[in-house]
Design an enzyme around this catalytic site. Structure first.
Site, PDB file in Angstrom:
ATOM      1  N   HIS A 167      35.023  35.568  54.879  1.00  0.00           N
ATOM      2  CA  HIS A 167      33.602  35.382  54.612  1.00  0.00           C
ATOM      3  C   HIS A 167      32.792  36.582  55.090  1.00  0.00           C
ATOM      4  O   HIS A 167      31.892  37.061  54.391  1.00  0.00           O
ATOM      5  CB  HIS A 167      33.093  34.132  55.332  1.00  0.00           C
ATOM      6  CG  HIS A 167      33.684  32.869  54.817  1.00  0.00           C
ATOM      7  ND1 HIS A 167      33.843  31.751  55.593  1.00  0.00           N
ATOM      8  CD2 HIS A 167      34.174  32.538  53.592  1.00  0.00           C
ATOM      9  CE1 HIS A 167      34.389  30.789  54.881  1.00  0.00           C
ATOM     10  NE2 HIS A 167      34.601  31.241  53.671  1.00  0.00           N
ATOM     11  N   GLU A 214      46.599  39.675  36.446  1.00  0.00           N
ATOM     12  CA  GLU A 214      46.642  39.677  37.907  1.00  0.00           C
ATOM     13  C   GLU A 214      48.012  39.273  38.458  1.00  0.00           C
ATOM     14  O   GLU A 214      48.198  39.200  39.665  1.00  0.00           O
ATOM     15  CB  GLU A 214      45.555  38.752  38.467  1.00  0.00           C
ATOM     16  CG  GLU A 214      45.555  37.371  37.849  1.00  0.00           C
ATOM     17  CD  GLU A 214      44.307  36.575  38.204  1.00  0.00           C
ATOM     18  OE1 GLU A 214      43.689  36.869  39.232  1.00  0.00           O
ATOM     19  OE2 GLU A 214      43.969  35.638  37.457  1.00  0.00           O
ATOM     20  N   ASP A 244      44.454  40.261  43.351  1.00  0.00           N
ATOM     21  CA  ASP A 244      45.674  39.457  43.270  1.00  0.00           C
ATOM     22  C   ASP A 244      46.854  40.276  42.763  1.00  0.00           C
ATOM     23  O   ASP A 244      47.993  40.055  43.190  1.00  0.00           O
ATOM     24  CB  ASP A 244      45.460  38.248  42.363  1.00  0.00           C
ATOM     25  CG  ASP A 244      44.913  37.056  43.135  1.00  0.00           C
ATOM     26  OD1 ASP A 244      45.131  36.995  44.352  1.00  0.00           O
ATOM     27  OD2 ASP A 244      44.265  36.191  42.519  1.00  0.00           O
ATOM     28  N   CYS A 255      37.946  44.257  37.080  1.00  0.00           N
ATOM     29  CA  CYS A 255      36.910  43.473  37.750  1.00  0.00           C
ATOM     30  C   CYS A 255      37.279  43.167  39.202  1.00  0.00           C
ATOM     31  O   CYS A 255      36.560  42.459  39.891  1.00  0.00           O
ATOM     32  CB  CYS A 255      36.632  42.180  37.000  1.00  0.00           C
ATOM     33  SG  CYS A 255      38.061  41.081  36.846  1.00  0.00           S
TER      34      CYS A 255
END
Length: 591
Positions: free
Chosen positions: A198, A443, A467, A514
């Site tokens: 976070h 990914e 990923d 992205c």
């Protein structure tokens, strides 16, 4: 005190200088005592009251989020609300009180310890982040139980409104982060976390320097210590000398002036010095992110992470959004972009983004039932979302992006579901773009190695580098003990990227990036030199990436790009990348 330097994981850019503000967590080492049978229900009610109070606190924080707060904060606070409502937190400790006669604090900590032990057995970055969430929620309840709630953000000997603060903590919860919004904080330093914690995500959104995964920084740094965060290098300097302090202040001033100039580039097309236009797109989480992305100069939305709509909840009852609710959200984003393309990724839930509902309760590892696998296992949920996206396509340029596909049958079934949604809408007389573009998120290494079956059936590809790197290198991105092995310049990653862009070029379909690599200015010249013409990133990163493109000549990079792609030596790759960065004048950056 003597100056010393700490090394961690850099997760944002820039320099921060300020005083240390230690955020002390509620100690999980609480009082342990047994209560009598006659006191059991009173103890149960005490814990229930604390949980209700924390729930109200989180709701209040969510409701008070300012307009300019990063949308990720609201989504993360929603996750904490869901965790607090989960029976494993809200009910299991009550059973412990009733059966073992533990006091409330002991019962809660016992349950958290048991859950934490289960998470420790799974080496997966997404689940590791959820472990931190659970502990943060528990600490918040413990603060209420022990009477220390509201004191976490205070400190002695520092005027929070006049001094630049650098927050130092074991970890920082999203709710605690929001309590700093009226304070002049300039950076974050945490013991835990990785590229996707976070703290990392929010600091990037805010453009605030941060270094995470530092191990024991919160024990080595004292309250009010002078600190310098060099978040480009992942370094924290504690108690710097006057000379070092002045050097960093000069560098900080140069950087701030340079960034101010970037604001003038909003309407300037991203065209290289040799005339090649690069499309710069924004990643968004919620529909209200679209307007700020447009304001920042985005040519469209390259990634609308639709799962945050499914995770939004400000109450105990968490229900999946209806077709109408999704349609309104997608239409809001599409109309806000004023004709520019909006690529909506279909539901990408899994271990990192659980849907904690009665009917759809999933908490799986990154290799489990997630993304398109989950959608195909829940066809009605998938069909509802596809209908909503298609309806929104009547109001502007929309693309559908399918995440985590690796098999031919996943492509076929997804396309069949889209056709079914179109047929239903036609029958109902509802408008949509019959020629809407459909693409795949590349990914998984298996997808990158079997591109012919993708390019034959789909309209575009989008590379999710985060990923792709994790799966290719088998690296837990959130584990600071192996974070040094997470390498976006690993030869295998570069070879896969080259394969993807080459396959797209041969098939005549666009390929975008992205993932995190798209917003890394160190890699802009390499990616564009390899052939990528669409980059999607957080809106805050668009100006400096655009400046880099404006200062680039792609025809001067080709020899260096070929050298990098031929090399399997890490030092050679990085040295060549550095040479590429010095070919033409660039905006001053920190290294």
């Amino acid at each position: 005190m003597a100056s010393f330097t700490l090394q961690g994981i850099p997760v944002s850019r820039g320099i921060a200088i300020g005083r240390a503000h230690l955020l002390r967590p509620a100690a999980l080492d609480v009082q342990h005592y047994l209560v009598g049978q006659e006191q059991v229900e009173a103890e149960v009610q005490r814990l229930q009251a604390a949980i209700i109070q924390v729930h109200k606190e989180l709701q209040a924080i969510w409701s008070d989020l300012p307009q300019d707060a990063p949308t990720e904060l609201g989504a993360f606070i929603d996750v904490h609300v869901l965790i607090l409502s989960d029976p494993m937190i809200s009910e299991a400790p009550l059973d412990i009180i009733r059966t073992r006669h533990y006091n409330a604090e002991w019962a809660l900590v016992s349950q958290i310890d048991e859950l934490s032990a289960q998470f420790d057995e799974i080496e997966d970055d997404y689940l590791r982040e959820r472990k931190a969430d659970i502990q943060q929620v528990a600490e918040r309840v413990l603060k209420v139980l022990t009477g220390t709630a509201g004191n976490a953000m205070r400190s002695d000997g520092i005027d929070e409104r006049s001094a630049n603060m650098i927050v130092v903590a074991r970890d920082i919860s999203p709710a605690d982060m929001m309590q700093f919004r009226d304070v002049a904080f300039t950076g974050f330093v945490t013991d835990e976390g990785g590229h996707n914690s976070h703290t990392a995500i929010v600091s990037r959104s805010l453009g605030i320097p941060a270094v995470v995964g530092m191990g024991n920084a919160s024990h080595l740094i004292e309250q009010d210590d002078w600190l310098i965060i060099d978040s480009d290098a992942g370094v924290v300097i504690v108690a710097p000398s006057t000379l070092v302090l002045e050097q960093y202040r000069e560098r900080q001033t140069v950087l701030m002036k340079a960034r101010k100039k970037l604001g003038k580039l909003k309407k300037t097309p991203a065209i290289t010095q040799d005339g090649v236009e690069i499309t710069l797109l924004a990643n968004i989480e919620l529909p209200q992110d679209a307007a700020p992305a447009l304001e920042a100069g985005a040519s469209g939305v390259g990634l609308f992470r639709s799962e945050f709509l499914f995770m939004e909840s400000s109450g105990q009852e968490h229900k999946l959004p209806t077709e109408e609710e999704q349609f309104e959200a997608y239409r809001t984003a599409v109309t806000a972009m004023k004709g520019r393309p909006v690529t909506i990724r279909t539901l990408d839930v899994g271990a990192d983004k659980p849907l904690d509902t009665t009917e759809h309760n999933i908490l799986n590892p990154a290799l489990g039932l997630r993304a398109i696998r989950y959608c195909l296992a829940e066809p009605q949920l998938f069909l509802t979302q596809l209908r909503a996206i298609l309806r929104a396509s009547a109001f502007g340029s929309v693309k559908i992006l399918i995440p985590m596909m690796a098999h031919g049958f996943e492509i076929d079934q997804s396309l069949a579901m889209i056709e079914q949604a179109k047929a239903e809408l036609r029958k109902e007389g509802k408008d949509f773009d019959a020629n809407i573009a459909v693409g795949a998120m590349i990914e998984i290494p298996a997808a990158a190695l079997s591109l012919p079956m993708f390019v034959k059936k789909l309209d575009f590809l989008s590379v999710g580098t985060n990923d792709l790197i994790q799966y290719t290198l088998a690296i837990d991105r959130a584990d600071h003990e192996v974070a040094h092995l997470y390498d976006d310049l690993h030869p295998a990653i570069l070879q896969l990227l080259q394969m993807i862009i080459t396959a797209g070029e041969r098939a005549g379909i666009p390929v975008s990036i992205c993932g995190g690599m798209a917003g890394d200015i160190r890699l802009t010249r390499l990616l564009t030199g390899m052939g990528f013409r669409e980059l999607s990133m957080p809106a805050a990163l668009l100006p400096e990436i655009k400046q880099e493109i404006l200062n680039t000549r792609l025809d001067a990079l080709q020899g260096h790009v070929k050298k990098i792609l031929r090399s399997y030596d890490s030092a050679t790759i990085r040295e060549t990348l550095a040479v590429m960065g010095s070919i033409t004048p660039v905006l001053p950056t920190l290294h």
